[in-house]
Enzyme design. Structure first.
Site, PDB file in Angstrom:
ATOM      1  N   LEU A  94       0.819  -1.214   0.000  1.00  0.00           N
ATOM      2  CA  LEU A  94       0.000   0.000   0.000  1.00  0.00           C
ATOM      3  C   LEU A  94       0.849   1.259   0.000  1.00  0.00           C
ATOM      4  CD1 LEU A  94      -3.103   0.889   2.058  1.00  0.00           C
ATOM      5  CD2 LEU A  94      -1.009   2.167   2.545  1.00  0.00           C
ATOM      6  N   ASN A 105       0.403   5.463   0.481  1.00  0.00           N
ATOM      7  CA  ASN A 105      -0.496   6.602   0.679  1.00  0.00           C
ATOM      8  C   ASN A 105       0.262   7.911   0.512  1.00  0.00           C
ATOM      9  OD1 ASN A 105      -0.035   5.320   3.445  1.00  0.00           O
ATOM     10  ND2 ASN A 105      -1.018   7.171   4.152  1.00  0.00           N
ATOM     11  N   ASP A 106       0.340   8.747   1.492  1.00  0.00           N
ATOM     12  CA  ASP A 106       0.782  10.137   1.270  1.00  0.00           C
ATOM     13  C   ASP A 106       2.152  10.279   0.595  1.00  0.00           C
ATOM     14  OD1 ASP A 106      -1.250  10.105   3.103  1.00  0.00           O
ATOM     15  OD2 ASP A 106      -0.153  11.179   4.665  1.00  0.00           O
ATOM     16  N   GLN A 153       4.506   7.230   1.962  1.00  0.00           N
ATOM     17  CA  GLN A 153       4.034   6.307   2.991  1.00  0.00           C
ATOM     18  C   GLN A 153       3.843   4.949   2.327  1.00  0.00           C
ATOM     19  OE1 GLN A 153       2.739   7.113   6.624  1.00  0.00           O
ATOM     20  NE2 GLN A 153       4.672   8.036   5.990  1.00  0.00           N
ATOM     21  N   TYR A 175       5.275   8.158  10.156  1.00  0.00           N
ATOM     22  CA  TYR A 175       4.186   8.853   9.477  1.00  0.00           C
ATOM     23  C   TYR A 175       4.726  10.029   8.658  1.00  0.00           C
ATOM     24  CZ  TYR A 175       0.193   6.284  11.411  1.00  0.00           C
ATOM     25  OH  TYR A 175      -0.754   5.332  11.696  1.00  0.00           O
ATOM     26  N   SER A 176       3.784  10.733   8.035  1.00  0.00           N
ATOM     27  CA  SER A 176       4.156  11.721   7.010  1.00  0.00           C
ATOM     28  C   SER A 176       5.002  12.879   7.529  1.00  0.00           C
ATOM     29  CB  SER A 176       2.884  12.279   6.366  1.00  0.00           C
ATOM     30  OG  SER A 176       2.326  11.276   5.566  1.00  0.00           O
ATOM     31  N   ARG A 194       0.585  15.594  13.947  1.00  0.00           N
ATOM     32  CA  ARG A 194       1.454  14.934  12.970  1.00  0.00           C
ATOM     33  C   ARG A 194       1.632  15.732  11.676  1.00  0.00           C
ATOM     34  NH1 ARG A 194      -2.954  11.472  13.738  1.00  0.00           N
ATOM     35  NH2 ARG A 194      -4.563  11.614  12.139  1.00  0.00           N
ATOM     36  N   ASP A 195       2.479  15.171  10.838  1.00  0.00           N
ATOM     37  CA  ASP A 195       2.693  15.618   9.450  1.00  0.00           C
ATOM     38  C   ASP A 195       3.390  16.983   9.351  1.00  0.00           C
ATOM     39  OD1 ASP A 195       1.196  13.315   9.069  1.00  0.00           O
ATOM     40  OD2 ASP A 195      -0.670  14.390   8.683  1.00  0.00           O
ATOM     41  N   GLU A 218      -5.071  17.104   8.884  1.00  0.00           N
ATOM     42  CA  GLU A 218      -3.847  16.371   8.558  1.00  0.00           C
ATOM     43  C   GLU A 218      -3.077  17.092   7.455  1.00  0.00           C
ATOM     44  OE1 GLU A 218      -4.737  11.751   9.464  1.00  0.00           O
ATOM     45  OE2 GLU A 218      -5.481  12.412   7.539  1.00  0.00           O
TER      46      GLU A 218
END
Ligand code: FRU
Length: 467
Positions: free
Chosen positions: A38, A40-41, A57, A100-101, A159-160, A218
């Site tokens: 998978l 994602n970002d 990600q 995480y991002s 986050r991020d 986010e």
């Protein structure tokens, strides 16, 4: 999991999974997608020492949102991307539930990543650390550990980090949820990337006239373009409107003036960044020649994700095409990056009624279309775009229930630029005033048929494979 065990598991997953993904008829030929697992970002998008770097990600071990690492591609020309060693793995206490991002900066010649170390506890609560990592001489990254703990007054949903340089300082925007469960964006400042001072909330639910605007924001990104500052963010939990913000989670822009002295952002209303079915967590960077580019995740964390048929071939999701941003009449415009034009094969032209237009091969297609009446574009009976005088309506069946779902772009559309790549359609409206991005999973070879009596002017190209 120890790093070496995780790396061995990822290597095995890639060796086994790659042939299934690459042979899948839905696998893109010029968009970035995971070779297995998978994606994602987009993360850490940057031009550094002559190359573009795009991190992402990545769960290489399956199609679920787990085990998030930072995958890494690099490119000289924004078209041909090469795989780089995995940049970050969640193997330390402070990032054990996922790297995480975050973003990347050039810190005096050192490519430096700032990301969120996510930590989930057994009781369902979580905490988050904003962490640093620096590139080493082998091209991999050495973690430096946390630079920032949870700021006081917020839940574990912080986050991020997106970091940039302004004057003598580094600045960070950070997505956050306050103790009243309101989504916020925090602005922080640092002299050295290690010590951060929280300057406060610059935007969010209940602030700046936005009203109730979600329980978590986010992936914020702040940049200047034209004569103002633009904040991109992904508010979770904003109210669906009749024709806007129809996805489970939205991506939006707001523009205004960021005052670095008072740490305040005077801004206007929310605008949807992309009105299609799949678009989330975009990130921007500057090119070597000063263009502001955006790339987004062509996915949304919703209940339909796992119904995508690529899951049975062990991969899921892709990035959007790279888009150049411009500011016009107070709006944020997005257009496919100019480099993509070099993928065009021979140009074809058609003028006449939509009904008599040739059926187009939609697997790798760019179509420029002008039309003064109402027409329908049928993408392999899977996605139907109705182009009315004052509205575009995009229809696609739910992958879960089979019912028709709709997305809208409201306004007079007189010109469309449509990009298709196997299982994706990106529709740019009026030279980028609006965009609708969606995945679809047609039988191949997929065809695009125009329907209607209205006259159309079309220019189109087959696009060359470049991954
Ligand atoms: C957005 C997001 C981010 C988080 C990452 C985890 O899609 O939820 O907030 O950092 O994905 O993969």
């Amino acid at each position: 999991m120890a790093s070496s065990t995780r790396l061995a598991a990822i290597l095995k997953a890639v060796m086994h999974g790659q042939p299934n993904a690459l042979n899948d008829s839905h696998y893109p030929s010029w968009h970035l997608a995971p070779v297995t697992g998978l994606l994602n970002d987009p993360n850490g998008f940057i031009h550094f020492a002559g190359r573009y770097h795009l991190f992402y990600q990545w769960n290489a071990l399956g199609c679920q949102h787990q085990h998030k690492c930072w995958g890494h591609w690099s490119s000289e020309d924004l078209l041909h991307w090469q795989h780089e060693p995995i940049a970050l793995m969640p193997d330390d206490d402070y990032d054990r539930s996922g790297c995480y991002s975050g973003s990347a900066v050039d810190n005096a010649g050192v490519l430096t990543l700032i990301y969120t170390g996510n930590v989930k506890f057994e009781d369902g609560s979580r905490t988050a650390w904003q962490c640093l990592a620096v590139q080493n001489s082998t091209g991999g990254f050495d973690k430096l550990g946390p630079a920032l703990a949870l700021p006081a007054g917020y839940t574990g949903h912080v986050r991020d980090p997106k970091v940039w340089r302004h004057g003598e300082h580094w600045y960070m925007v950070l997505g956050a949820q306050d103790q009243q469960f309101q989504g916020k964006v925090l602005l922080l400042r640092s002299e050295n990337l290690h010590d951060w001072q929280n300057l406060g909330e610059i935007a969010g639910s209940g602030l700046g006239g936005l009203g109730q605007a979600g329980y978590m924001w986010e992936c914020p990104d702040m940049f200047s373009l034209g004569d103002r500052n633009w904040l991109i963010c992904c508010p979770q939990g904003i109210a669906r409107e009749e024709k806007r913000f129809l996805n489970t989670h939205a991506s939006a822009w707001i523009s205004g003036e960021l005052d670095y002295e008072t740490a305040s952002f005077r801004h206007g209303a929310f605008h949807e960044l992309d009105a299609g079915f799949e678009f989330y967590a975009p990130q921007t960077t500057l090119t070597a020649d000063g263009r502001r580019l955006l790339v987004g995740w062509m996915g949304v964390p919703d209940g339909e994700e796992m119904c995508q048929p690529t899951v049975s071939n062990g991969w899921i999701h892709q990035m959007t095409c790279l888009r150049e941003l411009s500011a016009r009449d107070g709006k944020l415009y997005q257009q496919p990056v100019a480099e993509l034009q070099t993928l065009r094969a021979e140009e074809k032209v058609y003028h006449g009624s939509a009904d008599n237009a040739p059926v187009l091969e939609a697997q790798r297609l760019e179509l420029l279309l002008e039309c003064q009446g109402d027409i329908t574009l049928n993408f392999a009976d899977n996605v139907i775009l109705q182009w009315h005088q004052h509205e575009l309506r995009l229809a696609r069946r739910s992958l879960k229930t089979g019912e028709w779902l709709y997305r809208y772009w409201v306004g007079a559309a007189n010109r469309l630029q449509i990009l298709c790549d196997h299982s994706s359609v990106e529709i740019f409206i009026n030279d980028g005033e609006g965009v609708m991005s969606s995945r679809y999973f047609p039988p191949h070879p997929a065809q695009l048929t125009l329907i209607g009596r209205a006259e159309v002017q079309a220019r189109y190209w087959s696009l060359r494979h470049c991954m």
